[in-house]
Design an enzyme around this catalytic site. Structure first.
Site, PDB file in Angstrom:
ATOM      1  CG  ASP A 185      -2.127   0.913   1.006  1.00 50.30           C
ATOM      2  OD1 ASP A 185      -2.075   1.756   0.095  1.00 50.30           O
ATOM      3  OD2 ASP A 185      -3.109   0.803   1.759  1.00 50.30           O
TER       4      ASP A 185
HETATM    5  C1  BGC Z   1      -5.052   3.265   0.224  1.00 51.22           C
HETATM    6  C2  BGC Z   1      -5.176   2.273  -0.916  1.00 51.22           C
HETATM    7  C3  BGC Z   1      -5.019   2.974  -2.229  1.00 51.22           C
HETATM    8  C4  BGC Z   1      -3.684   3.718  -2.240  1.00 51.22           C
HETATM    9  C5  BGC Z   1      -3.416   4.452  -3.522  1.00 51.22           C
HETATM   10  C6  BGC Z   1      -3.794   4.110   0.097  1.00 51.22           C
HETATM   11  O1  BGC Z   1      -3.793   5.133   1.033  1.00 51.22           O
HETATM   12  O2  BGC Z   1      -5.045   2.584   1.447  1.00 51.22           O
HETATM   13  O3  BGC Z   1      -6.403   1.610  -0.849  1.00 51.22           O
HETATM   14  O4  BGC Z   1      -5.107   2.058  -3.275  1.00 51.22           O
HETATM   15  O5  BGC Z   1      -3.668   4.651  -1.187  1.00 51.22           O
HETATM   16  O6  BGC Z   1      -4.275   5.525  -3.657  1.00 51.22           O
END
Ligand code: BGC
Length: 728
Positions: free
Chosen positions: A278
């Site tokens: 993530d």
């Molecule tokens: C979120 C993810 C997301 C990623 C990219 C993160 O903060 O937890 O679900 O895909 O950001 O935007």
């Protein structure tokens, strides 16, 4: 060679670039008679052979460039080999707007709109995996049209507490339902030469302290509740990417968690694709390198300083970390590229905001809206008998699709509930809108709304939550389960002024005891996407017969929920650790086993017609993988055509280990004309009866008596029968 991307304001779709690199660069060499195209470009070869051919052609630096980001949502191109820049994008409900290369600010493009589908919990409320396939397929097509290679969804984290800020994005509280829905979605999306990325692996069930909170859960709970959707995504959905979660599990961050990534995901489940972090979920170079991370995204450093960039390279060069580990990561990245035809001339090019996509968005909303209460058949409304409708509530005019953070969509358009009602009734009915409440308060608004209610034949109140931080939004949990902005009092006043009040709520579950008894009709609309207003109006006026069923229990009050009952160590955690002390008793498993009456149970949802269940037979299945097939009949005994979601729950009589009162193991959505009757068959295999035995470290279906419960909700069981299972 032109590289893919958005350089100097120029947007080039990767499929086009891939084709250019093949059709322009390669023939020049062949004309000179130098050599045949390399095997990795030969689309007739199996993916594994192509990967094996391509991997040794990469230099060490090129390999490293493929396993970390070179902007917020891309990895670097390798032009000399025809490898384009890879584009990743959120997310579950459509293709997110483009983000600037190095900041979270929007890139400011004018061609990055997309179809905004209803949110995940609305999709789950359809209980329709075939529709999930169509949603995934539509998003996949839009992703291709926008030049994306990997889509960051679906989100499948289990709804453990109603307070989690991201519950709206996910698929509810039940591992079986979540699994079925995500498999449909992934297969649809990946059919379009795009990789899905199921997230967030694993135990990412709260936003509070999300980057660091350490989760402690027993092995059995992990296996029975929190892993099944991921396992199904891998083994049934064939998902190509998995995103690690921000939180820790048993003291190690999930993006570099040896047990989750190496042992379970790649070892036990045989996952051959890419594990990505993530955004800023990677923390330590050695752990990333050794514990199963294949692609590092979003770290808060210069791209060369990412853990899997220079720091990793240094350790590889000094021999402290093995090259084989790097090759495994690169192989996985190449495999996903080749499997999704990133290097192939015939790669699908997609389509954007077609009528078909809009129709899917509307259908998901129509099937996902849940009718929770309908006294004296106040719904559906009959436009020919109504002169004036008062539409009250800020959510009637609020645009929701862009909200919630990473899952927000820059929608092509968004039909609000008010607009949907206008579209539906035209000039035949007088619609009066009154805002009723606002974030910064205002008794005047309430007074005006009450006055509007008094003079109307019917009130449609559209309230609930929104995507402001602290409600249904990433990055924080809710503080309580209450309706904000004084809506409890407002609804009471409105219904006192006009008893013919239909309450429509957007958002996830809230406490309703202040007014539920007084209102004759209640509709849960979630966040129904850009066609949501039309869908809602069609349900309210009976063009669509509601068939959505709750994918999560609506408890009466927060204090009924396990996470709240058990104390701070169970939620939101103490000293950096949250202990899943309710164990297996998540959602209806808790309320059923503890005999706590919910406000509305899991699987509940009304229709404008009635269904009668009969003739349950349990047919032993000899010679197949199935143990038994439950067969029964459903008849539409009302006057309108409609769909019913028949649910099958299993109860074990004398389990050796504690088991929840019952668990969902099958369901079927069927559409019936008035008077029509259909036979429904739900086959059950051994997994439907098995529990995870921590001691044996395996699934066990024991010799016991099992009850098969068939119902219209988890608390409305219409048929039951039992049988003895021989030891497996
Ligand atoms: C979120 C993810 C997301 C990623 C990219 C993160 O903060 O937890 O679900 O895909 O950001 O935007």
């Amino acid at each position: 060679m032109v590289t893919a991307g958005k350089l100097c304001g120029m947007r080039i779709h990767l499929s086009v670039v891939g084709a250019i690199s093949f059709t322009l660069a390669w023939p020049i060499i062949s004309v000179l008679g130098a050599e045949k195209p390399p095997l990795y470009l030969d689309t007739n070869q199996p993916v594994e052979a192509r990967v094996a051919d391509l991997l040794p052609r990469l230099t060490l630096g090129e390999k490293i460039s493929l396993i970390h980001a070179d902007s917020k949502f891309t990895t670097a191109a390798i032009p000399r080999l025809g490898i384009p820049r890879r584009w990743l994008d959120d997310g579950p409900n459509g293709v997110r707007e483009d983000i600037g290369p190095d900041t979270w600010a929007p890139a400011g493009h004018t061609d990055d709109f997309s179809t905004a589908m209803p949110v995940g919990i609305c999709l789950a409320a359809t209980w329709d995996p075939a529709l999930a396939y169509r949603e995934g397929e539509a998003i996949g097509q839009e992703a291709r049209a926008r030049g994306k290679d990997i889509m960051l969804g679906p989100g499948v984290n289990i709804l453990r507490t109603p307070l989690c800020g991201r519950n709206f994005e996910y698929l509810g509280e039940d591992p079986f339902l979540t699994s079925q829905m995500c498999v449909g979605y992934i297969r649809g999306e990946q059919s379009q030469d795009v990789s899905s990325c199921v997230k967030h692996f694993a135990l990412n069930n709260q936003e509070f302290d999300r980057m660091n909170i350490n989760v402690e859960a027993s092995e059995r709970v992990l296996r029975e509740i929190y892993l099944p959707a991921f396992k199904a995504a891998v083994q049934q959905g064939g998902v190509w990417c998995v995103m690690g979660a921000y939180n820790q599990f048993r003291g190690q961050h999930c993006c570099e968690n040896d047990y989750l990534l190496n042992k379970i995901l790649k070892g036990e489940w045989g996952f051959k694709g890419v594990v990505m972090s993530d955004w800023a979920g990677a923390h330590d170079t050695r752990e990333c390198a050794l514990n199963g991370l294949d692609l590092e995204m979003g770290t808060d450093k210069k791209y060369d300083d990412f853990h899997l960039a220079q720091p990793y390279l240094t350790l590889l060069k000094s021999g402290e970390l093995p090259m084989a580990g790097l090759d495994d990561k690169v192989r996985r990245n190449l495999r996903v590229m080749l499997a999704t035809h990133v290097l192939d001339p015939g790669r699908k090019t997609g389509s954007l905001n077609t009528h078909a996509h809009q129709a899917v968005a509307r259908q998901v909303a129509e099937e996902g809206v849940v009718l929770l209460k309908n006294e004296n058949h106040i719904l559906p409304l009959d436009a020919s008998k109504i002169k004036t409708i008062a539409v009250i509530g800020e959510n009637a005019i609020r645009l929701q699709a862009h909200g919630g953070d990473s899952s927000g969509i820059k929608a092509f358009y968004e039909i609000t509930p008010l607009q949907g009602l206008v579209n539906r009734v035209g000039t035949n009915v007088n619609l009066v809108f009154s805002e009723g409440y606002r974030k910064d308060g205002g008794p005047e608004l309430a007074k005006r709304a009450v006055a509007a209610a008094k003079t109307a034949d019917v009130v449609i109140y559209v309230g609930g939550l929104n995507h402001d931080k602290g409600f249904d939004c990433e990055g924080a949990d809710r503080k309580d389960m209450k309706l904000p902005y004084g809506q409890d009092e407002l609804i009471q006043k409105i219904v006192a002024a006009n008893p013919r009040t239909v309450v429509v709520l957007e958002g996830t579950m809230v406490e309703m005891d202040a007014w539920l008894d007084q209102v004759p009709a209640l509709v849960e609309a979630w966040y129904p996407g850009m066609e949501g207003g039309n869908a809602l109006a069609r349900v309210l006026f009976g063009d669509v017969n509601p068939s959505g069923k709750l994918p999560a229990t609506f408890p009466k009050k927060l204090s009924d929920t396990p996470a709240a009952t058990l104390g701070a160590y169970a939620y939101p955690g103490t000293n950096g650790t949250v202990t899943y002390a309710e164990g297996l008793l998540v959602g209806y498993r808790w309320y059923d086993t503890k005999h706590i009456a919910p406000q509305f149970p899991f699987g509940f949802g009304l229709s404008y017609t009635t269904f009668q269940y009969s003739h349950l037979k349990l047919i032993p299945d000899a010679g197949t993988n199935h143990i038994v097939t439950a067969q029964f009949e459903i008849e539409n005994t009302g006057k309108r055509a409609g769909a019913e979601v028949a649910q099958l729950y299993v109860h074990e009589d004398h389990p050796r280990l504690m088991r929840p009162e019952k668990a969902l193991k099958g369901f079927k959505r069927i559409f019936l004309q008035p008077g029509e009757k259909q036979t429904v068959s739900i086959p059950l295999n051994q997994a439907a009866f098995a529990y995870y035995d921590d001691g044996k470290k395996s699934w066990v279906a024991q010799n016991d008596r099992f009850e098969i419960l068939i119902g219209s909700s988890s608390r409305d069981i219409r048929l039951r029968d039992d049988f003895n299972l021989a030891e497996k």
